[in-house]
Design a protein around this motif. Structure first.
Motif, mmCIF file in Angstrom:
data_model
loop_
_atom_site.group_PDB
_atom_site.id
_atom_site.type_symbol
_atom_site.label_atom_id
_atom_site.label_comp_id
_atom_site.label_asym_id
_atom_site.label_seq_id
_atom_site.Cartn_x
_atom_site.Cartn_y
_atom_site.Cartn_z
ATOM 1 N N VAL A 340 45.348 27.634 46.125
ATOM 2 C CA VAL A 340 45.768 26.560 45.225
ATOM 3 C C VAL A 340 45.497 25.204 45.872
ATOM 4 C CG1 VAL A 340 47.741 25.504 44.055
ATOM 5 C CG2 VAL A 340 47.447 27.993 44.015
ATOM 6 N N VAL A 341 45.818 25.055 47.150
ATOM 7 C CA VAL A 341 45.583 23.791 47.851
ATOM 8 C C VAL A 341 44.097 23.434 47.832
ATOM 9 C CG1 VAL A 341 45.606 22.698 50.134
ATOM 10 C CG2 VAL A 341 47.633 23.908 49.319
ATOM 11 N N LYS A 342 43.240 24.435 48.018
ATOM 12 C CA LYS A 342 41.796 24.186 48.073
ATOM 13 C C LYS A 342 41.148 24.055 46.697
ATOM 14 C CE LYS A 342 40.967 26.495 52.495
ATOM 15 N NZ LYS A 342 40.216 27.583 53.175
ATOM 16 N N GLY A 343 41.929 24.294 45.645
ATOM 17 C CA GLY A 343 41.384 24.169 44.299
ATOM 18 C C GLY A 343 40.660 25.407 43.807
ATOM 19 N N HIS A 344 40.778 26.520 44.519
ATOM 20 C CA HIS A 344 40.142 27.759 44.071
ATOM 21 C C HIS A 344 40.942 28.437 42.966
ATOM 22 C CE1 HIS A 344 37.487 27.218 47.336
ATOM 23 N NE2 HIS A 344 38.158 27.848 48.270
ATOM 24 N N ALA A 345 42.225 28.127 42.864
ATOM 25 C CA ALA A 345 43.098 28.837 41.924
ATOM 26 C C ALA A 345 44.036 27.861 41.249
ATOM 27 C CB ALA A 345 43.910 29.903 42.670
ATOM 28 N N GLY A 346 44.538 28.265 40.077
ATOM 29 C CA GLY A 346 45.543 27.480 39.373
ATOM 30 C C GLY A 346 46.941 27.798 39.879
ATOM 31 N N ARG A 347 47.896 26.983 39.494
ATOM 32 C CA ARG A 347 49.275 27.142 39.957
ATOM 33 C C ARG A 347 49.886 28.477 39.531
ATOM 34 N NH1 ARG A 347 52.564 22.544 40.290
ATOM 35 N NH2 ARG A 347 54.320 24.006 40.294
ATOM 36 N N GLY A 348 49.364 29.068 38.466
ATOM 37 C CA GLY A 348 49.906 30.346 38.013
ATOM 38 C C GLY A 348 49.802 31.438 39.053
ATOM 39 N N LEU A 349 48.830 31.322 39.974
ATOM 40 C CA LEU A 349 48.694 32.320 41.038
ATOM 41 C C LEU A 349 49.962 32.399 41.879
ATOM 42 C CD1 LEU A 349 46.992 34.319 42.725
ATOM 43 C CD2 LEU A 349 46.171 32.340 44.039
ATOM 44 N N ARG A 433 52.953 48.903 45.815
ATOM 45 C CA ARG A 433 52.055 48.678 44.691
ATOM 46 C C ARG A 433 52.457 47.364 44.022
ATOM 47 N NH1 ARG A 433 49.964 52.320 47.159
ATOM 48 N NH2 ARG A 433 49.439 54.405 46.358
ATOM 49 N N TYR A 434 51.496 46.481 43.809
ATOM 50 C CA TYR A 434 51.764 45.180 43.210
ATOM 51 C C TYR A 434 51.433 45.207 41.718
ATOM 52 C CZ TYR A 434 51.995 43.115 47.928
ATOM 53 O OH TYR A 434 52.336 42.799 49.212
ATOM 54 N N ALA A 435 52.315 44.598 40.944
ATOM 55 C CA ALA A 435 52.076 44.416 39.514
ATOM 56 C C ALA A 435 52.349 42.952 39.189
ATOM 57 C CB ALA A 435 52.984 45.324 38.691
ATOM 58 N N SER A 436 51.304 42.220 38.810
ATOM 59 C CA SER A 436 51.435 40.795 38.495
ATOM 60 C C SER A 436 50.160 40.358 37.795
ATOM 61 C CB SER A 436 51.627 39.976 39.783
ATOM 62 O OG SER A 436 50.399 39.873 40.486
ATOM 63 N N SER A 437 50.088 39.088 37.441
ATOM 64 C CA SER A 437 48.871 38.571 36.812
ATOM 65 C C SER A 437 47.726 38.452 37.808
ATOM 66 C CB SER A 437 49.154 37.197 36.175
ATOM 67 O OG SER A 437 49.572 36.276 37.159
ATOM 68 N N ALA A 438 47.994 38.666 39.119
ATOM 69 C CA ALA A 438 46.930 38.682 40.122
ATOM 70 C C ALA A 438 46.363 40.079 40.310
ATOM 71 C CB ALA A 438 47.442 38.140 41.452
ATOM 72 N N VAL A 439 46.745 41.002 39.437
ATOM 73 C CA VAL A 439 46.223 42.366 39.430
ATOM 74 C C VAL A 439 45.839 42.704 37.992
ATOM 75 C CG1 VAL A 439 46.768 44.798 39.774
ATOM 76 C CG2 VAL A 439 47.635 43.085 41.401
ATOM 77 N N VAL A 440 44.593 43.136 37.794
ATOM 78 C CA VAL A 440 44.126 43.517 36.462
ATOM 79 C C VAL A 440 44.215 45.038 36.358
ATOM 80 C CG1 VAL A 440 42.249 43.403 34.804
ATOM 81 C CG2 VAL A 440 42.528 41.569 36.499
ATOM 82 N N PRO A 441 45.082 45.558 35.488
ATOM 83 C CA PRO A 441 45.234 47.012 35.394
ATOM 84 C C PRO A 441 43.940 47.677 34.949
ATOM 85 C CG PRO A 441 47.024 45.862 34.248
ATOM 86 C CD PRO A 441 45.983 44.841 34.574
ATOM 87 N N ASP A 442 43.809 48.946 35.332
ATOM 88 C CA ASP A 442 42.662 49.725 34.856
ATOM 89 C C ASP A 442 42.635 49.747 33.338
ATOM 90 O OD1 ASP A 442 41.297 50.456 37.087
ATOM 91 O OD2 ASP A 442 42.318 52.363 37.355
ATOM 92 N N ALA A 443 41.448 49.728 32.788
ATOM 93 C CA ALA A 443 41.318 49.773 31.329
ATOM 94 C C ALA A 443 41.922 51.053 30.765
ATOM 95 C CB ALA A 443 39.845 49.667 30.946
ATOM 96 N N ALA A 444 41.777 52.149 31.516
ATOM 97 C CA ALA A 444 42.311 53.430 31.045
ATOM 98 C C ALA A 444 43.830 53.459 31.105
ATOM 99 C CB ALA A 444 41.748 54.569 31.881
ATOM 100 N N GLY A 445 44.413 52.644 31.995
ATOM 101 C CA GLY A 445 45.873 52.589 32.118
ATOM 102 C C GLY A 445 46.430 53.884 32.667
ATOM 103 N N GLY A 446 47.715 54.144 32.394
ATOM 104 C CA GLY A 446 48.349 55.369 32.869
ATOM 105 C C GLY A 446 49.056 55.168 34.188
ATOM 106 N N GLU A 447 50.166 55.875 34.350
ATOM 107 C CA GLU A 447 50.942 55.779 35.577
ATOM 108 C C GLU A 447 50.257 56.550 36.706
ATOM 109 O OE1 GLU A 447 53.786 54.099 36.184
ATOM 110 O OE2 GLU A 447 53.702 53.236 34.168
ATOM 111 N N VAL A 577 42.708 36.639 37.690
ATOM 112 C CA VAL A 577 43.487 36.815 38.917
ATOM 113 C C VAL A 577 43.893 35.472 39.515
ATOM 114 C CG1 VAL A 577 43.327 37.620 41.310
ATOM 115 C CG2 VAL A 577 42.523 39.082 39.438
ATOM 116 N N LEU A 578 42.985 34.506 39.478
ATOM 117 C CA LEU A 578 43.232 33.218 40.124
ATOM 118 C C LEU A 578 43.722 32.137 39.162
ATOM 119 C CD1 LEU A 578 40.235 32.997 42.627
ATOM 120 C CD2 LEU A 578 42.599 33.657 43.078
ATOM 121 N N ASP A 579 44.028 32.515 37.951
ATOM 122 C CA ASP A 579 44.505 31.537 36.965
ATOM 123 C C ASP A 579 43.534 30.364 36.870
ATOM 124 O OD1 ASP A 579 46.276 30.387 35.089
ATOM 125 O OD2 ASP A 579 47.241 29.191 36.655
ATOM 126 N N ARG A 580 42.253 30.675 36.692
ATOM 127 C CA ARG A 580 41.209 29.655 36.613
ATOM 128 C C ARG A 580 40.818 29.345 35.177
ATOM 129 N NH1 ARG A 580 37.783 29.068 41.341
ATOM 130 N NH2 ARG A 580 35.901 29.105 40.034
#
Length: 581
Positions: A340-349, A433-447, A577-580
């Motif tokens: 975020v400091v370097k401008g690579h990502a938005g504050r949402g990260l 295991r991380y779950a957040s907007s910085a992780v894109v779930p598999d398209a197939a989904g499933g636990e 992932v980076l809120d760009r």
């Protein structure tokens, strides 16, 4: 444009604060650390350093330095239960993955071993390297308050030597100020759970106990004696600090009876009883009372202010999760602040820090406290309630050849198996295991389906939200390098195979300064053992997007041959992932 005194101001120079400073400085971010103390930890608190924390130290290029100060894995040994250190041995727990049944799991799961590094030894390593890489520090400096606005945080400080009060302006503030965190309180963040649930007396002492330990190396000894039978655990403790000449002795206290006896006379007597040598030459270094907490914060941040370490998770040392979780909090937060400091990502990260680490904090608080409760079956083996001396009667029953003795020994077997959840819990330490907007779930989904007990066993996977699995590759000089070594280091990594040329072209077209491409199977990252091919769970022409902290942000499991489509998918994943957006 506003001028800031520093990009990130960190309150506290303990494991969380110093690791935050080291990681940020490594990423080239201006960071200033303040500590109200004159120096770093001067008592050997946390000491077990698990594989995931060693992976963090490896990424930060201080793993080798940590080895120089640590008790090595091979000396950490079993955990022993004896009538005294010099007395009769009763049972042992294979511990820290060193036993024959589990060592292979640990070696397969990580390029790093566990180490035993007391806090006063690892903190200076973190501090020194952070300073060498550009972090600045101010000891004897007290945090007073902060005010944040849309652009930054104004922090009020006091120099404790001159009593001068002043302010500093930072883009972000990190509160790593321990279990009585004022930063957390000022944010209005709540801590759930129970404080001061139990208590223990600890005494640090110097004595040469080599003759009792050298032939059976172990850093942790439990003493089954009536003189230390009180409390949840119900055993005395001897823990090696410096093999085998400095130790901690510990025993439970009754909080209902007020302050315990910590006189030199009483403490010396207890130490000699636990060791089993009434004439032992002992130098008592320090005695303190330590309280058991079971509390965690559901939320770690608000606006531009973040909390880490003991400020947000407070628990006993059982399972050895304290310093480890502090370091891993910092490692998760630091790369996000840097981007975020370097401008690579938005504050949402930055919102993903709390979303990812708060569940981990809650988990380890519960696990550490449960580990204390899990001593009950062992305690029951060596107790005969109602006897004049319950402990002596329990030991006699345990050795009896009759039916009661058989039952006691069978109970001991079951009790030892339960304690694997503390002493051989590679899954607890490595299966986050991380779950957040910085992780894109598999398209197939499933636990995720756990093939074995997730507390005991590491389950390596390339599912988004998991850490990239360790596999040995071969570099250009024929040396082994881990998949963890060719990723991380402050950058995102696009990992594909020789057939994944569309992904290679896509990364080149995007031309992002923080993105590297790793092609496994070719010279420099040769998959000579075919281990990665077996573990990757994706097609050779598929791809993984690995974050700077080693966690997988996104994957494409199927083959991709169209470079333009690969660029679109990769660009969308990075933007998400980076809120760009």
């Amino acid at each position: 444009m506003e001028s800031f005194d520093t990009d990130v101001l960190v309150v506290g120079a303990g494991p969380a604060g110093a690791t935050t400073a080291l990681a940020l400085a490594t990423h080239g971010v201006r960071v200033h650390v303040v500590s109200r103390y004159n120096w770093l930890a001067d008592t050997p608190r946390a000491h077990i350093t698990n594989q995931r924390t060693m992976e963090v130290l490896r990424d930060l290029d201080i793993e080798d330095e940590a080895y120089r100060y640590a008790t090595p894995w091979k000396l950490m040994g079993d955990s022993l239960f004896t009538t005294s250190l010099a007395g009769e041995e009763l049972i042992r727990i294979r511990a820290w993955g060193t036993g024959e049944e589990r060592k292979g799991d640990y070696l397969q799961g990580s390029p790093c071993e566990l180490l035993d590094i007391p806090q006063p030894l690892i903190e200076p390593v973190l501090y020194k390297n952070a300073a060498e890489r550009g972090a600045t520090f101010a000891c004897n400096t007290e945090y007073l308050s902060h005010v944040q606005d849309e652009d930054g945080v104004t922090v009020s400080l006091r120099d404790r030597l001159t009593d001068r009060e002043y302010t500093m302006r930072a883009r972000f503030l990190v509160g790593a100020d321990g279990a009585k965190s004022k930063v957390l309180d000022d944010l209005g963040l709540q801590v759930e759970g129970q404080m001061v649930r139990a208590g223990t007396t600890y005494a640090i002492f110097n004595a040469d106990l080599t003759r009792y330990v050298e032939h059976r190396p172990s850093i942790l000894h439990w003493i089954v004696t009536p003189n230390a039978a009180f409390g949840e655990i119900g055993f005395g403790l001897l823990r090696a600090v410096k093999p085998w000449t400095q130790w901690i002795a510990g025993w439970g206290i009754d909080l209902a009876k007020g302050e315990p006896d910590v006189s030199d006379e009483f403490v010396l007597k207890q130490i000699r009883i636990l060791v089993g040598d009434p004439d032992l030459d002992v130098e008592i270094v320090r005695t303190s009372v330590w309280y058991v907490n079971q509390a965690y914060a559901p939320q770690y941040s608000k606006g531009r202010v973040f909390c880490a370490g003991d400020a947000v998770h407070r628990h006993p040392p059982s399972s050895g999760l304290g310093l480890n979780t502090c370091v891993q909090d910092a490692f998760n937060l630091a790369w996000k602040l840097a981007y975020v400091v370097k401008g690579h990502a938005g504050r949402g990260l930055l919102e993903t820090y709390s979303a990812e680490r708060a569940p981990v904090g809650k988990q380890i608080v519960k696990r550490a406290n449960q580990s204390r409760l899990d001593y009950a079956p062992i305690k029951a083996v060596f107790r005969v309630e109602g006897a004049d001396n319950p402990v002596e009667a329990g030991i006699a029953r345990f050795k009896d050849p009759g039916p009661e003795g058989i039952k006691a020994r069978e109970a001991a077997q079951a009790a030892l198996e339960l304690k694997n959840r503390e002493f051989n819990a590679q899954g607890v330490e490595m299966n986050q295991r991380y779950a957040s907007s910085a992780v894109v779930p598999d398209a197939a989904g499933g636990e995720e389906v756990w093939k074995r007990d997730p507390e005991l066993y590491l389950q390596a996977t390339t599912r988004p939200g998991a850490k990239i699995p360790h596999a040995w590759l071969i570099d250009r000089r024929g040396r082994k390098v881990s998949t963890l070594d060719v990723t991380g280091k402050g950058k995102f990594s696009l990992v594909t195979g020789i057939a994944g040329q569309a992904w290679v072209q896509a990364a080149q077209d995007l031309d992002l300064p923080f993105l590297r491409t790793v092609v496994t199977g070719r010279e420099g990252t040769l998959d000579a053992y075919c281990t990665w091919q077996r573990m990757r769970e994706i097609h050779e022409a598929g791809a993984l997007l690995v974050r700077p902290d080693g966690y997988i942000a996104w994957r494409q499991t199927g083959p991709m041959l169209d470079a333009e489509e690969a660029r679109r998918q990769l660009g969308e994943a990075i933007a998400m992932v980076l809120d760009r957006n």
